[in-house]
Design a protein around this motif. Structure first.
Motif, PDB file in Angstrom:
ATOM      1  N   SER A 126      -0.146   6.814  28.071  1.00 41.67           N
ATOM      2  CA  SER A 126      -0.817   8.143  27.539  1.00 41.67           C
ATOM      3  C   SER A 126      -2.049   7.824  26.968  1.00 41.67           C
ATOM      4  O   SER A 126      -2.243   6.895  25.976  1.00 41.67           O
ATOM      5  CB  SER A 126       0.000   8.847  26.684  1.00 41.67           C
ATOM      6  OG  SER A 126      -0.686  10.233  26.229  1.00 41.67           O
ATOM      7  N   TYR A 127      -3.135   8.576  27.501  1.00 45.12           N
ATOM      8  CA  TYR A 127      -4.728   8.121  26.992  1.00 45.12           C
ATOM      9  C   TYR A 127      -4.957   9.534  26.080  1.00 45.12           C
ATOM     10  O   TYR A 127      -6.024   9.765  25.896  1.00 45.12           O
ATOM     11  CB  TYR A 127      -5.624   8.155  28.306  1.00 45.12           C
ATOM     12  CG  TYR A 127      -5.442   7.123  29.062  1.00 45.12           C
ATOM     13  CD1 TYR A 127      -5.905   5.830  28.687  1.00 45.12           C
ATOM     14  CD2 TYR A 127      -4.737   7.158  30.353  1.00 45.12           C
ATOM     15  CE1 TYR A 127      -5.780   4.623  29.594  1.00 45.12           C
ATOM     16  CE2 TYR A 127      -4.533   6.076  30.911  1.00 45.12           C
ATOM     17  CZ  TYR A 127      -4.968   4.687  30.414  1.00 45.12           C
ATOM     18  OH  TYR A 127      -4.693   3.667  31.345  1.00 45.12           O
ATOM     19  N   LYS A 128      -3.807  10.253  25.749  1.00 49.85           N
ATOM     20  CA  LYS A 128      -4.114  11.453  24.849  1.00 49.85           C
ATOM     21  C   LYS A 128      -4.511  10.966  23.178  1.00 49.85           C
ATOM     22  O   LYS A 128      -3.768  10.048  22.876  1.00 49.85           O
ATOM     23  CB  LYS A 128      -2.979  12.158  24.776  1.00 49.85           C
ATOM     24  CG  LYS A 128      -3.198  13.697  23.807  1.00 49.85           C
ATOM     25  CD  LYS A 128      -2.114  14.427  23.961  1.00 49.85           C
ATOM     26  CE  LYS A 128      -2.054  15.708  23.131  1.00 49.85           C
ATOM     27  NZ  LYS A 128      -0.814  16.644  23.389  1.00 49.85           N
ATOM     28  N   PRO A 129      -5.494  11.435  22.668  1.00 53.97           N
ATOM     29  CA  PRO A 129      -5.840  10.759  21.248  1.00 53.97           C
ATOM     30  C   PRO A 129      -4.764  11.181  20.387  1.00 53.97           C
ATOM     31  O   PRO A 129      -4.107  12.280  20.522  1.00 53.97           O
ATOM     32  CB  PRO A 129      -7.220  11.677  21.232  1.00 53.97           C
ATOM     33  CG  PRO A 129      -7.173  12.836  21.650  1.00 53.97           C
ATOM     34  CD  PRO A 129      -6.516  12.188  23.285  1.00 53.97           C
TER      35      PRO A 129
END
Length: 466
Positions: free
Chosen positions: A390-393
């Protein structure tokens, strides 16, 4: 000087003058508090009158023991009370002399000599009951029975005698018809019979001729995988635990005053005036009334009645019925249960029903066990799963080391004000003098002037000097 009404003196807006019903009527003692404003104004529960800061008037009880003596007990002097003598009734003494029973009717009424009226009804004769009454009524004396001869019947006297032989109840159909037996009808339907050939059956198919047997490989058996636990520790951190860390701050202070419990260290006095002055009187048990036992009479009971003693039995001839006796309908001969149906009908011998012709099964069922191994199970190779990255901050909260500012505008700008008492709440407002009441019911007051203060202080000064 300007006069002010109670409605104008009031500073809280809750006091109004009690208005009269109308100005046309004169001013009376009774006042009507009903108005259009009172009827149509809805009461709101949220708006309540302010609490009074006046201390409550509570009775302070003394800790010393209470004396039971009262002014009535100390001043009361008991006197000997004697029974009041009753009034003695005098004995009755009749008046001497005779009562004058004369009336105006007796004085004015003149008596006449009257003779008794002779009755027109004949005298009743005494009935003699000793002899036997032999009377003949007029009906039996005038009516003479005639001699009526019995009419002979015109119907011939035929005595029916049942025959002793068997009744021949054959009909013309039975006499003319000769049974010849049942003849089955010939069917024109072709017989459904399988034609068997004499030549041998050729069971060789193209599959048997062209089929080439190949060697069968051994069945692939998939080995079960062993469970391998993970070496990494379990991550039980949730988004709520990760994001919510709590804010540093102090608990809000309560503005509610502390509740002080009123208690006393003195022992509780459980003694009362009733316990100290109560005298225990001896109480006797109630006497039980014993019921009288029942004693049955020894003499025999007289069961004779007036009907039994005075009843005279007469010999009466019984009534003879003129109705002829019914003749018995039963017969002594045995019942004949044979009918023409039973004698003439003979059951036929029915032919056997043909069995249902069924075709033989063309396909044979397999007797062995089914191999449920599919190509998917045989060729499938399981690969380890790789989770998507996941590249979600990260939603990390913004923390600050400074303490939380819990001060509000209400706390900073609030200025406590002194609660003033409305002057209209008093019966006579301070600083005002009552003047009069108009026809509408308004109470008018005027402010106290310096001249009024001097008039009030002058008599007080004279009284002090004296």
């Amino acid at each position: 000087m300007k006069r002010l009404c109670v409605c104008e003196i009031c500073s809280c807006g809750r006091h109004r003058c009690t208005h009269q019903p109308t100005a046309l009527y004169r001013k009376g003692s009774e006042r009507c508090v009903v108005s259009e404003y009172v009827e149509k104004f809805p009461a709101y529960e949220s708006c309540r009158p302010p609490k009074s800061l006046k201390p409550k008037y509570e009775h302070k009880s003394e800790r010393s023991r209470m004396e039971g003596t009262t002014t009535f007990k100390s001043d009361f002097i008991p006197y000997e009370v004697s029974r009041r003598p009753g009034k003695q009734q005098a004995d009755y003494q009749p008046n001497p002399g005779e009562i004058d029973l004369g009336t105006t009717y007796k004085q004015d009424f003149n008596t006449y000599q009257l003779q008794p009226v002779a009755p027109l009804r004949p005298k009743e004769r005494a009935r003699v009951t000793n002899g036997k009454l032999d009377t003949v009524p007029t009906y039996t004396e005038d009516f003479r029975p005639w001699e009526i001869s019995k009419r002979e019947l015109a119907k011939p006297d035929v005595a029916y005698h049942p025959p002793s032989g068997k009744f021949g109840n054959t009909t013309t159909f039975q006499d003319d018809f000769v049974p010849r037996g049942t003849v089955p009808r010939e069917t024109f339907k072709p017989p459904n019979v399988v034609k068997v050939s004499g030549a041998p059956f050729e069971g060789v198919t193209s599959n048997q001729l062209s089929y080439v047997p190949h060697p069968v490989e051994a069945r692939f058996v998939k080995a079960p995988e062993e469970y391998k636990p993970s070496d990494q520790p379990f991550l039980d951190l949730t988004t709520h635990r990760r994001d919510f860390q709590g804010l540093p701050g102090q608990m809000p202070k309560s503005c509610k005053p502390e509740r002080v419990k009123m208690s006393s260290e003195a022992p509780f006095q459980s003694s009362t005036e009733f316990r100290e002055r109560f005298q225990q009187w001896p109480v006797s048990l109630p006497q039980l009334h014993k019921s009288v036992e029942y004693v049955s009479p020894t003499a025999d009971m007289d069961l004779s009645t007036t009907t039994r003693t005075t009843y005279v039995k007469h010999e009466v001839q019984p009534f003879i019925s003129s109705k002829p006796f019914p003749r018995p309908t039963r017969s002594s001969a045995p019942f004949q249960a044979n009918t023409t149906m039973k004698e003439d009908f003979k059951p036929w011998v029915s032919a056997r029903r043909l069995d249902v012709i069924r075709k033989p099964e063309e396909m044979r069922r397999a007797s062995g066990k089914m191999e449920d191994l599919t190509t998917f199970k045989a060729h499938f190779i399981q690969h380890p799963l790789q989770p998507n990255v996941s590249y979600k901050p990260l939603a990390a909260p913004m923390r600050a080391d400074a303490p939380l500012e819990e001060s509000t505008m209400y706390r900073t700008e609030f200025t406590p004000k002194k609660i003033s008492v409305c002057p209209a709440s008093f019966e006579s407002p301070p600083g005002f003098l009552f003047e009069d009441i108009d026809e509408r019911g308004h109470k008018f007051f005027r402010r106290v002037s310096d001249q009024d203060k001097i008039q009030v202080q002058a008599p007080n000064a004279v009284a002090v000097m004296s």
